[in-house]
Design an enzyme around this catalytic site. Structure first.
Site, PDB file in Angstrom:
ATOM      1  N   ASP A  15       0.685  -1.171  -0.017  1.00 16.40           N
ATOM      2  CA  ASP A  15       0.156  -0.043   0.020  1.00 16.40           C
ATOM      3  C   ASP A  15       0.888   1.211  -0.137  1.00 16.40           C
ATOM      4  OD1 ASP A  15      -2.056  -1.581   0.071  1.00 16.40           O
ATOM      5  OD2 ASP A  15      -2.605  -1.231   2.282  1.00 16.40           O
ATOM      6  N   GLU A  47      -9.978 -10.019  -4.677  1.00 19.75           N
ATOM      7  CA  GLU A  47      -8.800  -9.565  -5.337  1.00 19.75           C
ATOM      8  C   GLU A  47      -7.918 -10.789  -5.986  1.00 19.75           C
ATOM      9  OE1 GLU A  47      -8.173  -5.271  -2.955  1.00 19.75           O
ATOM     10  OE2 GLU A  47      -7.207  -7.190  -2.301  1.00 19.75           O
ATOM     11  N   THR A  70      -8.621   2.268   6.528  1.00 22.02           N
ATOM     12  CA  THR A  70      -7.924   1.207   5.776  1.00 22.02           C
ATOM     13  C   THR A  70      -7.744   0.026   6.444  1.00 22.02           C
ATOM     14  OG1 THR A  70      -6.895   3.075   4.442  1.00 22.02           O
ATOM     15  CG2 THR A  70      -5.964   0.832   3.943  1.00 22.02           C
ATOM     16  N   GLY A  74     -12.041  -3.380   7.664  1.00 22.92           N
ATOM     17  CA  GLY A  74     -12.973  -4.475   7.193  1.00 22.92           C
ATOM     18  C   GLY A  74     -12.337  -5.756   7.154  1.00 22.92           C
ATOM     19  N   ASP A  75     -11.086  -5.597   6.764  1.00 19.99           N
ATOM     20  CA  ASP A  75     -10.137  -6.960   6.632  1.00 19.99           C
ATOM     21  C   ASP A  75     -10.038  -7.359   8.156  1.00 19.99           C
ATOM     22  OD1 ASP A  75     -10.087  -6.815   3.811  1.00 19.99           O
ATOM     23  OD2 ASP A  75      -8.275  -5.499   3.937  1.00 19.99           O
TER      24      ASP A  75
END
Length: 307
Positions: free
Chosen positions: A13, A136, A247, A250-251
């Site tokens: 990222d 993904e 960021t 949710g993961d």
């Protein structure tokens, strides 16, 4: 204790921080550029591993500097990387802008697009394990992974993000669907806002269910989590924290749910742990490095019970 297997993306990222997001066609001055391990698959694997679950990641990296750095980071989290292959493609990269704790993200798949059915076939799952994936990596790979998981008696968790349409045959293989209100709205053709009544999300979730025993969980950021379990609404209210960067939140939630389920706990407990873990995650910058430890989540639980 069961194990967590995550088939998914691994990214670097590249994060730009700014006071606000630029408008279309506009250039603004940023504050900093930061590099964080990320990718939805890697984030979810890190989350599960830091919460104590034996965790295996299945994915791909490029033979480049980002790939080497990511492999080192993931190994340091205690994740089994035997099924992370080196490819001729570049390592997956996400370009992220963060302003006022909100983010915009552009993902370039690279090696993630090279993960195929042969890669997921190499891992041997068993009853009590939890198989996790997201959108993904190729959807055909996810289907093959979940077919193997269901045949072995493992629980399957799909996080259909980024949102895209997919075939009913894949949805049929999912035991627990975890998505946010934007993804739920896209997949059901329903206009949803995070301020809507919980019942509206439950109605949309019910319309998406492939079968009656399928669990649909909707993450709502600061409003918490609402889920359809055995035909009934389950709610975990959001926690009041000062968010710095959403960021990976949710993961973090997905990985936490998988870890708690792999330890033999019921889905209701898993959702509660996930809600707390995500609230810790948003108080830190970055995706992979912001995932909390089991001790941190337990400390919050103990403080709430004592208070």
């Amino acid at each position: 204790m069961g194990r967590v297997f995550v088939a998914g993306s691994i990214n670097m990222d590249v994060v730009a921080t700014a006071d606000r997001h630029p408008r279309v066609g506009e250039t603004i001055a940023g504050r900093a550029v930061l590099y964080f391990p990320g990718g939805k698959g890697a984030n979810q694997a890190v989350s599960a591993a830091k919460l104590g679950a034996p965790t295996t990641l299945i994915g791909g990296l490029g033979k480049d500097g980002f790939g080497a750095e990511l492999r080192t980071f993931l190994a340091a989290q205690g994740i089994d990387l035997r099924f992370v292959k080196d490819t001729e493609a570049h390592t997956g990269t996400a370009i992220i802008t963060v302003a006022n704790a909100d983010n915009t993200i552009v993902v370039i798949p690279g090696a993630n697009a090279m993960v195929d059915a042969a890669d997921v076939a190499a891992a041997v799952l068993a009853k009590g394990d939890v198989a996790v994936s997201q959108f993904e990596i190729p959807r055909a790979t996810i289907t093959a992974f979940f077919e193997r998981a269901r045949a072995a008696g493992a629980t399957t968790i799909l996080n259909p993000a980024p949102a895209m349409q997919f075939v009913p045959e894949l949805l049929d293989l999912v035991d627990i669907l975890i998505l946010n209100e934007t993804e739920l709205g896209f997949l059901t053709g329903t206009e949803l806002r995070d301020s809507d009544e919980y019942a509206k999300f439950i109605d949309a979730a019910r319309s998406l269910q492939a079968r009656a025993d399928q669990i649909v969980c909707v993450t709502l950021g600061k409003r918490g989590v609402v889920a359809l379990i055995e035909g009934r609404q389950h709610t975990d209210l959001g926690r009041a924290v000062k968010a710095v960067d959403s960021t990976g939140a949710g993961d973090c939630f997905v990985g936490a749910v998988a870890a708690v389920l792999a330890d033999g706990n019921p889905i209701q407990s898993a959702l509660g742990y996930g809600n707390i873990a995500a609230s810790i995650c948003v108080q830190r910058m970055g995706a992979g490095p912001s995932m909390p430890t089991l001790a941190e989540v337990r400390a919050v639980l103990a403080a709430e019970r004592a208070g």
